[in-house]
Design a protein around this motif. Structure first.
Motif, short mmCIF file in Angstrom:
data_model
loop_
_atom_site.label_atom_id
_atom_site.label_comp_id
_atom_site.label_asym_id
_atom_site.label_seq_id
_atom_site.Cartn_x
_atom_site.Cartn_y
_atom_site.Cartn_z
N LEU A 267 0.87 -1.18 0.00
CA LEU A 267 0.00 0.00 0.00
C LEU A 267 0.90 1.23 0.00
N ILE A 268 0.69 2.10 -0.96
CA ILE A 268 1.46 3.35 -0.97
C ILE A 268 0.51 4.49 -0.64
N LEU A 269 0.91 5.26 0.38
CA LEU A 269 0.16 6.47 0.72
C LEU A 269 1.02 7.66 0.27
N ALA A 270 0.71 8.22 -0.88
CA ALA A 270 1.46 9.37 -1.38
C ALA A 270 0.76 10.61 -0.84
N LEU A 271 1.32 11.17 0.21
CA LEU A 271 0.63 12.24 0.94
C LEU A 271 1.37 13.56 0.79
N GLY A 272 0.75 14.51 0.13
CA GLY A 272 1.34 15.84 0.01
C GLY A 272 2.49 15.89 -0.96
N THR A 273 2.57 14.94 -1.87
CA THR A 273 3.63 14.93 -2.89
C THR A 273 2.98 14.95 -4.27
N ARG A 274 3.69 15.58 -5.21
CA ARG A 274 3.18 15.59 -6.59
C ARG A 274 3.58 14.32 -7.34
N LEU A 275 4.43 13.49 -6.74
CA LEU A 275 4.98 12.31 -7.42
C LEU A 275 5.62 12.72 -8.74
N GLU A 276 6.45 13.78 -8.66
CA GLU A 276 7.09 14.24 -9.90
C GLU A 276 8.26 13.34 -10.28
N ASP A 277 8.95 13.73 -11.31
CA ASP A 277 9.98 12.91 -11.96
C ASP A 277 10.94 12.23 -10.97
N VAL A 278 11.63 13.04 -10.14
CA VAL A 278 12.68 12.44 -9.31
C VAL A 278 12.08 11.59 -8.20
N THR A 279 11.08 12.12 -7.51
CA THR A 279 10.45 11.34 -6.44
C THR A 279 9.94 10.01 -6.97
N SER A 280 9.34 10.03 -8.14
CA SER A 280 8.76 8.79 -8.69
C SER A 280 9.81 7.96 -9.41
N GLN A 281 11.10 8.32 -9.20
CA GLN A 281 12.19 7.56 -9.83
C GLN A 281 11.96 7.44 -11.34
N ASN A 282 11.78 8.63 -11.91
CA ASN A 282 11.51 8.72 -13.35
C ASN A 282 10.25 7.92 -13.75
N TYR A 283 9.21 8.16 -12.98
CA TYR A 283 7.87 7.64 -13.27
C TYR A 283 7.81 6.11 -13.25
N THR A 284 8.58 5.52 -12.33
CA THR A 284 8.53 4.05 -12.20
C THR A 284 8.02 3.61 -10.83
N PHE A 285 8.00 4.54 -9.86
CA PHE A 285 7.56 4.16 -8.52
C PHE A 285 6.65 5.25 -7.96
N PRO A 286 5.37 5.03 -7.83
CA PRO A 286 4.64 3.82 -8.18
C PRO A 286 4.60 3.66 -9.71
N ALA A 287 4.41 2.40 -10.14
CA ALA A 287 4.48 2.13 -11.58
C ALA A 287 3.42 2.91 -12.33
N MET A 288 3.79 3.45 -13.46
CA MET A 288 2.92 4.28 -14.28
C MET A 288 2.36 3.44 -15.42
N PRO A 289 1.13 3.52 -15.82
CA PRO A 289 0.10 4.40 -15.26
C PRO A 289 -0.73 3.75 -14.16
N GLN A 290 -0.45 2.46 -13.86
CA GLN A 290 -1.24 1.78 -12.82
C GLN A 290 -0.27 1.17 -11.83
N ALA A 291 -0.36 1.56 -10.58
CA ALA A 291 0.58 1.07 -9.57
C ALA A 291 0.40 -0.43 -9.35
N ALA A 292 1.48 -1.08 -8.94
CA ALA A 292 1.44 -2.53 -8.68
C ALA A 292 0.71 -2.84 -7.38
N GLN A 293 0.53 -1.84 -6.54
CA GLN A 293 -0.15 -2.03 -5.26
C GLN A 293 -1.20 -0.92 -5.13
N PRO A 294 -2.14 -1.05 -4.20
CA PRO A 294 -3.11 0.03 -4.01
C PRO A 294 -2.39 1.35 -3.74
N LEU A 295 -2.89 2.42 -4.35
CA LEU A 295 -2.25 3.74 -4.19
C LEU A 295 -3.29 4.74 -3.69
N VAL A 296 -2.94 5.42 -2.61
CA VAL A 296 -3.73 6.56 -2.13
C VAL A 296 -2.92 7.80 -2.47
#
Ligand SMILES: Cc1ncc(C[n+]2csc(CCOP(=O)(O)OP(=O)(O)O)c2C)c(N)n1
Length: 540
Positions: A267-296
């Motif tokens: 379960l990923i709780l992305a709270l108060g983050t835009r999940l931009e490029d660097v945070t999302s490890q170049n759009y791989t975490f959570p997996a784009m466009p559908q996360a591998a686990q439930p995403l809030v």
């Protein structure tokens, strides 16, 4: 006489603006003149519009009101554009006021004219050009609102010189900001049941927690639900790094084993983050466009929530509202959950351990960072420029609130020195260290004269490795050789003394502690040049 410029400043001042950074220009002397009637506004005169703009970015970040920078037309606005880019990438409210050619000459490509709507349209939230003096109060209000609502960001106001000194009624009003949206009961209960079921939950916490009470609320939530926390790119000071639930940051150099473990979260709780490029490890975490686990995904901007990755629960509200609605948490006594948190923490601690690497070609800058950590006051402000010298801070320093990190998410060189100056102005009495490379220092180091003028007790530390080393590292990795990244430097200590501050050179690691101690005790600005090893940063 009250003028259109008075109306403009009245609105900004009544909404809390108390400092303006500027480099003057003939295109806005009307706006500047009216400021003489607002003595409560601290007018900070800078040496380059990039420096002025970066100061406004740092000020905006600290106050959560828009930082205000005022620049001249064409050349001034061009110099300041790096601050617009930084405010956009860093989600900082910024108002840039630009003088403009007279209205009758607009779009003639008159002397120093630029069409700011075209120039800044893509980089800003809003660009407005005043064409009637009666618009000045309205545009000030809308700029404040636009810069701060949703994802904070930059706005540009272009004011033709003949719009600035027209007679205008005086203005005195203040608008109430809209109430924060709250999460719906349905979304809250969805998150609650996801949280109850998860065995390997992970919070990704972003910059939206940088509000009064935000850090405390996040920590109380994480502890109550026993959820480990990693912070988004360069937001290390959002969560106490010494807390057993702190498990690292998502940045430019996350080790593979740590990312592999993060990916195992259920379960990923992305709270108060835009999940931009660097945070999302170049759009791989959570997996784009559908996360591998439930995403809030919870962020106070509907344009951001679920934008890169489809969220199972998408909340366009401030995460404070969500965590408050979820408190107190279940009393969690799950063995798998405890084991999960411990596993993440152990890996983080191993990754954060101070390096042992040896080098004989100069001071290993991580030693400076390590010794600063040992001496650091509990409310230290650490302002960083972009460069590889800063890597040990991100990886090993460890921030505990009220310590603060001020570093550009945009990765813009030249940010560190102006950010330190703006921070010292905004938070007098707080200990403040500014670290900058020899490359970045030569971009905006000139602004440090302000520290001498106003006696701001900033410790400037320049990491001199004779190289644009960050880029050299890329070159060595990609091509096993380098070109165009060596630097020929002046005598930095002589430069600093010429500016009027004491300076000392550290050429040996034995000198680090004494130099830091003396500097931290100084009641005015001081300067340390560290003769750094280059080899220790290069790929082995
Ligand atoms: C304004 C700007 N120009 C160029 C870059 C690309 N860049 C990133 S780091 C870097 C080198 C930084 O050199 P220095 O300040 O000496 O620090 P070091 O990496 O050597 O520690 C460069 C050129 C940038 N990020 N920002």
């Amino acid at each position: 006489m009250t003028t259109s410029s008075h109306a403009f400043w009245s609105v900004l001042v009544s909404h809390g603006v108390d400092r303006v950074f500027q480099v003057p220009g003939e295109s806005y002397i009307g706006l500047l003149d009216a400021l003489a009637d607002f003595p409560q506004v601290d007018l900070v005169t800078c040496r380059h519009e990039a420096g002025a703009g970066f100061m406004a970015c740092a000020d905006g970040r600290l106050t959560r009101r828009p930082g205000v920078v005022m620049v001249s037309r064409g050349p001034g606005a061009s110099n300041a554009s790096i601050a617009i880019h930084t405010a956009q990438q860093d989600a900082i409210a910024l108002i840039m006021v630009v003088g403009q050619v007279p209205k009758k000459d607009l779009r003639r490509e008159a002397f120093q004219e630029i069409d700011y709507r075209a120039m800044f349209g893509q980089m800003t939230k809003w660009v407005f050009e005043v064409t009637d003096p009666g618009q000045m109060a309205e545009v000030a209000y809308k700029a404040l609102r636009m810069a701060t609502q949703g994802t904070p960001g930059p706005v540009v106001i272009s004011v033709p010189e003949d719009m600035q000194q027209q007679e205008s009624p005086s203005v005195s009003w203040r608008a109430q900001p809209p109430d924060d949206l709250q999460p719906s009961a349905q979304a809250t209960s969805q998150v609650r049941s996801l949280l109850e079921r998860a065995e390997r939950p992970l919070i990704v916490a972003g910059g939206a927690w940088d509000v009064p009470g935000g850090r405390e609320a996040l920590q109380a939530f994480a502890r109550s639900w026993q959820v480990p926390v990693c912070v988004s790119f360069r937001r290390h000071d959002i969560y106490p790094n010494s807390d057993p639930l702190f498990v690292g940051d998502l940045g430019l150099a996350n080790p593979a084993d740590q990312m592999a473990l993060f990916h195992q979260s259920d379960l990923i709780l992305a709270l108060g983050t835009r999940l931009e490029d660097v945070t999302s490890q170049n759009y791989t975490f959570p997996a784009m466009p559908q996360a591998a686990q439930p995403l809030v995904h919870c962020y106070p901007d509907p344009r951001v929530v679920g934008w890169h990755v489809a969220a199972d629960v998408a909340l366009a509200c401030h995460p404070m509202g969500l965590v408050q609605a979820l408190m107190p948490g279940q009393s969690i006594d799950s063995k798998p959950r405890q084991a999960w948190a411990q596993q993440l923490r152990q890996l983080h601690l191993a990754h954060a351990a101070w390096p042992q690497r040896w080098a004989e070609d100069g001071v290993r800058f991580f030693e400076v960072v390590r010794q600063l950590k040992a001496l650091a006051p509990s409310d230290l402000r650490l302002c960083l420029d972009a460069g590889t010298f800063a890597a040990p801070v991100y990886r090993h320093f460890g921030f505990d609130f009220p310590q603060r990190l001020m570093a550009p998410l945009s990765g813009a060189m030249g940010y560190g020195t102006p950010a330190a100056l703006a921070t010292a102005l905004r938070e007098p009495g707080r200990p403040l260290v500014c670290m900058v490379g020899d490359g970045g220092f030569m971009m905006t180091g000139n602004e440090m004269i302000l520290a001498v003028q106003r006696r701001l007790p900033i410790v400037f530390i320049v990491a001199n490795n004779g190289s644009y080393a960050s880029i050299r590292i890329h070159q060595e990795r990609a091509y096993a050789r380098h070109r165009g990244t060596d630097l020929y430097n002046p005598d930095f200590c002589a430069v600093a003394r010429g500016f009027g501050m004491p300076a000392e050179r550290v050429s040996d690691e034995d000198q680090i502690r004494g130099a830091l101690q003396r500097a931290l005790q100084s009641d005015g600005p001081c300067f340390i040049e560290v003769m750094c090893s280059l080899k220790v940063t290069l790929p082995s």
